[in-house]
Motif scaffolding. Structure first.
Motif, mmCIF file in Angstrom:
data_model
loop_
_atom_site.group_PDB
_atom_site.id
_atom_site.type_symbol
_atom_site.label_atom_id
_atom_site.label_comp_id
_atom_site.label_asym_id
_atom_site.label_seq_id
_atom_site.Cartn_x
_atom_site.Cartn_y
_atom_site.Cartn_z
ATOM 1 N N LEU A 12 0.822 -1.208 0.000
ATOM 2 C CA LEU A 12 0.000 0.000 0.000
ATOM 3 C C LEU A 12 0.854 1.255 0.000
ATOM 4 O O LEU A 12 0.545 2.250 -0.669
ATOM 5 N N ALA A 13 1.945 1.209 0.767
ATOM 6 C CA ALA A 13 2.838 2.371 0.815
ATOM 7 C C ALA A 13 3.467 2.625 -0.546
ATOM 8 O O ALA A 13 3.596 3.772 -1.003
ATOM 9 N N ALA A 14 3.848 1.537 -1.219
ATOM 10 C CA ALA A 14 4.450 1.691 -2.550
ATOM 11 C C ALA A 14 3.447 2.272 -3.534
ATOM 12 O O ALA A 14 3.773 3.139 -4.356
ATOM 13 N N ARG A 15 2.201 1.778 -3.439
ATOM 14 C CA ARG A 15 1.169 2.308 -4.325
ATOM 15 C C ARG A 15 0.909 3.793 -4.065
ATOM 16 O O ARG A 15 0.694 4.583 -4.992
ATOM 17 N N ALA A 16 0.918 4.142 -2.778
ATOM 18 C CA ALA A 16 0.705 5.543 -2.426
ATOM 19 C C ALA A 16 1.815 6.413 -2.984
ATOM 20 O O ALA A 16 1.581 7.518 -3.490
ATOM 21 N N GLN A 17 3.043 5.893 -2.905
ATOM 22 C CA GLN A 17 4.165 6.650 -3.452
ATOM 23 C C GLN A 17 4.042 6.797 -4.973
ATOM 24 O O GLN A 17 4.307 7.864 -5.540
ATOM 25 N N ASP A 18 3.637 5.666 -5.614
ATOM 26 C CA ASP A 18 3.457 5.729 -7.073
ATOM 27 C C ASP A 18 2.366 6.734 -7.446
ATOM 28 O O ASP A 18 2.502 7.495 -8.415
ATOM 29 N N PHE A 19 1.278 6.707 -6.670
ATOM 30 C CA PHE A 19 0.176 7.635 -6.949
ATOM 31 C C PHE A 19 0.630 9.079 -6.778
ATOM 32 O O PHE A 19 0.320 9.956 -7.596
ATOM 33 N N ALA A 20 1.383 9.310 -5.686
ATOM 34 C CA ALA A 20 1.874 10.667 -5.433
ATOM 35 C C ALA A 20 2.812 11.112 -6.545
ATOM 36 O O ALA A 20 2.769 12.256 -7.011
ATOM 37 N N ALA A 21 3.677 10.175 -6.986
ATOM 38 C CA ALA A 21 4.607 10.516 -8.065
ATOM 39 C C ALA A 21 3.849 10.818 -9.357
ATOM 40 O O ALA A 21 4.171 11.765 -10.081
ATOM 41 N N SER A 22 2.817 9.998 -9.632
ATOM 42 C CA SER A 22 2.016 10.231 -10.840
ATOM 43 C C SER A 22 1.298 11.572 -10.773
ATOM 44 O O SER A 22 1.207 12.304 -11.764
ATOM 45 N N GLN A 27 0.775 17.098 -12.497
ATOM 46 C CA GLN A 27 0.745 18.519 -12.169
ATOM 47 C C GLN A 27 1.831 19.275 -12.920
ATOM 48 O O GLN A 27 1.607 20.374 -13.437
ATOM 49 N N GLU A 28 3.020 18.652 -12.979
ATOM 50 C CA GLU A 28 4.117 19.291 -13.701
ATOM 51 C C GLU A 28 3.785 19.405 -15.197
ATOM 52 O O GLU A 28 4.069 20.420 -15.840
ATOM 53 N N LYS A 29 3.195 18.329 -15.743
ATOM 54 C CA LYS A 29 2.826 18.354 -17.160
ATOM 55 C C LYS A 29 1.778 19.431 -17.428
ATOM 56 O O LYS A 29 1.858 20.171 -18.414
ATOM 57 N N ALA A 30 0.774 19.521 -16.540
ATOM 58 C CA ALA A 30 -0.258 20.544 -16.709
ATOM 59 C C ALA A 30 0.351 21.936 -16.638
ATOM 60 O O ALA A 30 -0.028 22.842 -17.394
ATOM 61 N N SER A 31 1.323 22.097 -15.733
ATOM 62 C CA SER A 31 1.985 23.388 -15.607
ATOM 63 C C SER A 31 2.770 23.719 -16.872
ATOM 64 O O SER A 31 2.733 24.853 -17.363
ATOM 65 N N ARG A 32 3.477 22.690 -17.413
ATOM 66 C CA ARG A 32 4.223 22.918 -18.652
ATOM 67 C C ARG A 32 3.280 23.239 -19.806
ATOM 68 O O ARG A 32 3.565 24.111 -20.632
ATOM 69 N N ASP A 33 2.139 22.527 -19.863
ATOM 70 C CA ASP A 33 1.162 22.783 -20.929
ATOM 71 C C ASP A 33 0.615 24.201 -20.836
ATOM 72 O O ASP A 33 0.445 24.883 -21.859
ATOM 73 N N ARG A 34 0.314 24.638 -19.600
ATOM 74 C CA ARG A 34 -0.189 26.005 -19.432
ATOM 75 C C ARG A 34 0.855 27.022 -19.852
ATOM 76 O O ARG A 34 0.538 28.039 -20.482
ATOM 77 N N GLN A 35 2.107 26.735 -19.514
ATOM 78 C CA GLN A 35 3.178 27.651 -19.876
ATOM 79 C C GLN A 35 3.331 27.736 -21.393
ATOM 80 O O GLN A 35 3.464 28.825 -21.963
#
Length: 234
Positions: A12-22, A27-35
């Motif tokens: 579960l911890a690994a999945r949570a980390q994967d989810f957080a990373a995703s 978020q970074e991709k959306a920020s780059r797209d907005r930029q």
């Protein structure tokens, strides 16, 4: 704590980390797209401003060229002689191109007054018609004008304001124009969408006026008049 529980917690911890990373990546991709979108919009605005400025500069250069042409044709007209009518016509043409329609119409009037036999009169009629149509002031050439020009003017009335067009067409029906032109005027009245225009056509169909156009009016009402007008035929 059993080994199974430990493994479950770790999974579960690994999945949570994967989810957080995703989520971070999204978020970074959306920020780059907005930029990128912002940068693209900024470039588009800059290009639009540059194009607008180029268009203004070109329009100014065009006006300056036409202003010089007006002066040149005015000089030709002022000299008199056999080229004076050409000078007046081309002066009017240049005035229209320079965005001076009122001056162009005045010059055309001068041409007709000073050179009533000029070979440029037909071109002058065409030019005047173009100017009036562009300015939203429709007109029908006077009787005696070229028939093709009158047809062009009648067709132009189809897209004009009905309050302006219908009185002109009524007057034209009573003129001494050719049957071809009067039939066209009747057709334009039928298509005008104006209650007054419909009444005029219906009166003709009933034989109240212009008996020579009655059969044509009946035909047009049958084809284009709608249910209300077709009742006239029943």
């Amino acid at each position: 704590m059993t080994a199974l529980v430990v493994l479950t917690i770790a999974s579960l911890a690994a999945r949570a980390q994967d989810f957080a990373a995703s989520a971070d990546e999204a978020q970074e991709k959306a920020s780059r797209d907005r930029q990128r979108a912002s940068e693209t919009a900024q470039r588009d605005r800059e290009r639009a401003r540059e194009q607008s400025e180029r268009d203004r500069e070109q329009a100014q250069r065009d006006r300056e060229r036409w202003d010089r042409a007006i002066e040149a044709f005015e000089a030709v007209a002022s000299m008199g002689g056999r080229r004076a009518d050409a000078g007046l016509y081309w002066k009017a043409y240049a005035q229209r191109k320079a965005g001076r329609p009122a001056d162009a119409l005045a010059t055309l009037g001068q041409l007709r007054k000073t050179a009533p036999q000029s070979k440029y009169l037909k071109e002058a009629d065409n030019l005047e018609l173009e100017i009036r149509q562009a300015s939203g002031r429709p007109s029908v050439p006077e009787r005696g004008a070229d028939e093709d020009l009158q047809l062009i003017a009648l067709n132009a009335l189809m897209t004009s304001n009905a309050d302006q067009a219908v009185p002109m067409l009524e007057k034209f029906l009573g003129s001494g124009a050719s049957p071809k032109l009067r039939n066209r005027a009747l057709f334009v009245l039928t298509q005008s969408g104006s209650p007054r225009g419909r009444t005029v056509v219906e009166d003709i169909a009933r034989g109240k006026s212009h008996p020579d156009l009655q059969r044509t009016a009946v035909k047009y009402l049958g084809l284009f008049g709608g249910d209300e007008s077709r009742q006239v035929l029943s």
